[in-house]
Design a protein around this motif. Sequence first.
Motif, PDB file in Angstrom:
ATOM      1  N   UNK A  15      55.182 -85.853 -22.834  1.00  0.00           N
ATOM      2  CA  UNK A  15      54.951 -85.678 -21.394  1.00  0.00           C
ATOM      3  C   UNK A  15      53.787 -84.731 -21.089  1.00  0.00           C
ATOM      4  N   UNK A  16      53.649 -83.681 -21.865  1.00  0.00           N
ATOM      5  CA  UNK A  16      52.569 -82.720 -21.617  1.00  0.00           C
ATOM      6  C   UNK A  16      51.218 -83.377 -21.859  1.00  0.00           C
ATOM      7  N   UNK A  17      51.098 -84.108 -22.965  1.00  0.00           N
ATOM      8  CA  UNK A  17      49.847 -84.807 -23.246  1.00  0.00           C
ATOM      9  C   UNK A  17      49.571 -85.859 -22.181  1.00  0.00           C
ATOM     10  N   UNK A  18      50.599 -86.581 -21.784  1.00  0.00           N
ATOM     11  CA  UNK A  18      50.417 -87.608 -20.753  1.00  0.00           C
ATOM     12  C   UNK A  18      49.917 -86.977 -19.455  1.00  0.00           C
ATOM     13  N   UNK A  19      50.447 -85.816 -19.100  1.00  0.00           N
ATOM     14  CA  UNK A  19      49.978 -85.131 -17.889  1.00  0.00           C
ATOM     15  C   UNK A  19      48.521 -84.712 -18.020  1.00  0.00           C
ATOM     16  N   UNK A  53      46.400 -87.862 -17.801  1.00  0.00           N
ATOM     17  CA  UNK A  53      46.438 -88.345 -16.413  1.00  0.00           C
ATOM     18  C   UNK A  53      45.527 -87.508 -15.526  1.00  0.00           C
ATOM     19  N   UNK A  54      45.639 -86.189 -15.631  1.00  0.00           N
ATOM     20  CA  UNK A  54      44.818 -85.299 -14.810  1.00  0.00           C
ATOM     21  C   UNK A  54      43.331 -85.561 -15.066  1.00  0.00           C
ATOM     22  N   UNK A  55      42.958 -85.639 -16.333  1.00  0.00           N
ATOM     23  CA  UNK A  55      41.539 -85.823 -16.668  1.00  0.00           C
ATOM     24  C   UNK A  55      41.019 -87.166 -16.162  1.00  0.00           C
ATOM     25  N   UNK A  56      41.737 -88.229 -16.418  1.00  0.00           N
ATOM     26  CA  UNK A  56      41.244 -89.548 -16.044  1.00  0.00           C
ATOM     27  C   UNK A  56      41.324 -89.796 -14.544  1.00  0.00           C
ATOM     28  N   UNK A  90      39.243 -83.915 -27.418  1.00  0.00           N
ATOM     29  CA  UNK A  90      38.603 -83.239 -26.292  1.00  0.00           C
ATOM     30  C   UNK A  90      38.740 -84.154 -25.067  1.00  0.00           C
ATOM     31  N   UNK A  91      39.363 -83.676 -23.997  1.00  0.00           N
ATOM     32  CA  UNK A  91      39.561 -84.532 -22.830  1.00  0.00           C
ATOM     33  C   UNK A  91      38.264 -85.142 -22.285  1.00  0.00           C
ATOM     34  N   UNK A  92      37.178 -84.387 -22.332  1.00  0.00           N
ATOM     35  CA  UNK A  92      35.904 -84.915 -21.842  1.00  0.00           C
ATOM     36  C   UNK A  92      35.413 -86.064 -22.721  1.00  0.00           C
ATOM     37  N   UNK A 106      46.641 -97.984 -18.301  1.00  0.00           N
ATOM     38  CA  UNK A 106      48.012 -97.789 -18.769  1.00  0.00           C
ATOM     39  C   UNK A 106      47.959 -96.825 -19.937  1.00  0.00           C
ATOM     40  N   UNK A 107      48.656 -95.712 -19.819  1.00  0.00           N
ATOM     41  CA  UNK A 107      48.761 -94.724 -20.885  1.00  0.00           C
ATOM     42  C   UNK A 107      50.165 -94.801 -21.464  1.00  0.00           C
TER      43      UNK A 107
END
Length: 129
Positions: A11-15, A18-21, A107-109, A5-6
């Motif tokens: 919205x941009x950060x959530x996207x 979401x994409x990364x995870x 950092x998304x990673x 659950x995020x």
Amino acid sequence: MPLILLADDDDILADLVRFRLESEGHRLIVASDGAQAVELAREHRPDLIILDSMMPILTGPEALRRIREDAETAGIPVVMLTSRKGEDDVVSALKLGANEYITKPFRPQELAARVESVLRQSGKGGNAA
């Protein structure tokens, strides 16, 4: 496949998260405010929650407090992902029961690796990082 659950009103950060995870093999549900995060946590019982601090209706720390006070959601690991960098913010969140604290920008990673670590620690699995 862990369910995450995020909760973030950006919205941009959530996207991005979401994409990364999702690319790491996770399923995500998204809340746009703290009250919705508490409701979705109760309804879906995710394997992990990622909370922003500054959200409408309920702040992240208030949502975290309510999640920890509810017997149904108290054991769900929580990662704070926020721009609040002050020592008091970090210490307060950890005292409320956050398992991890990550500041924005991030950092998304690194976020993905920390999510995997928290999931492993909680016994909820997690993929190899």
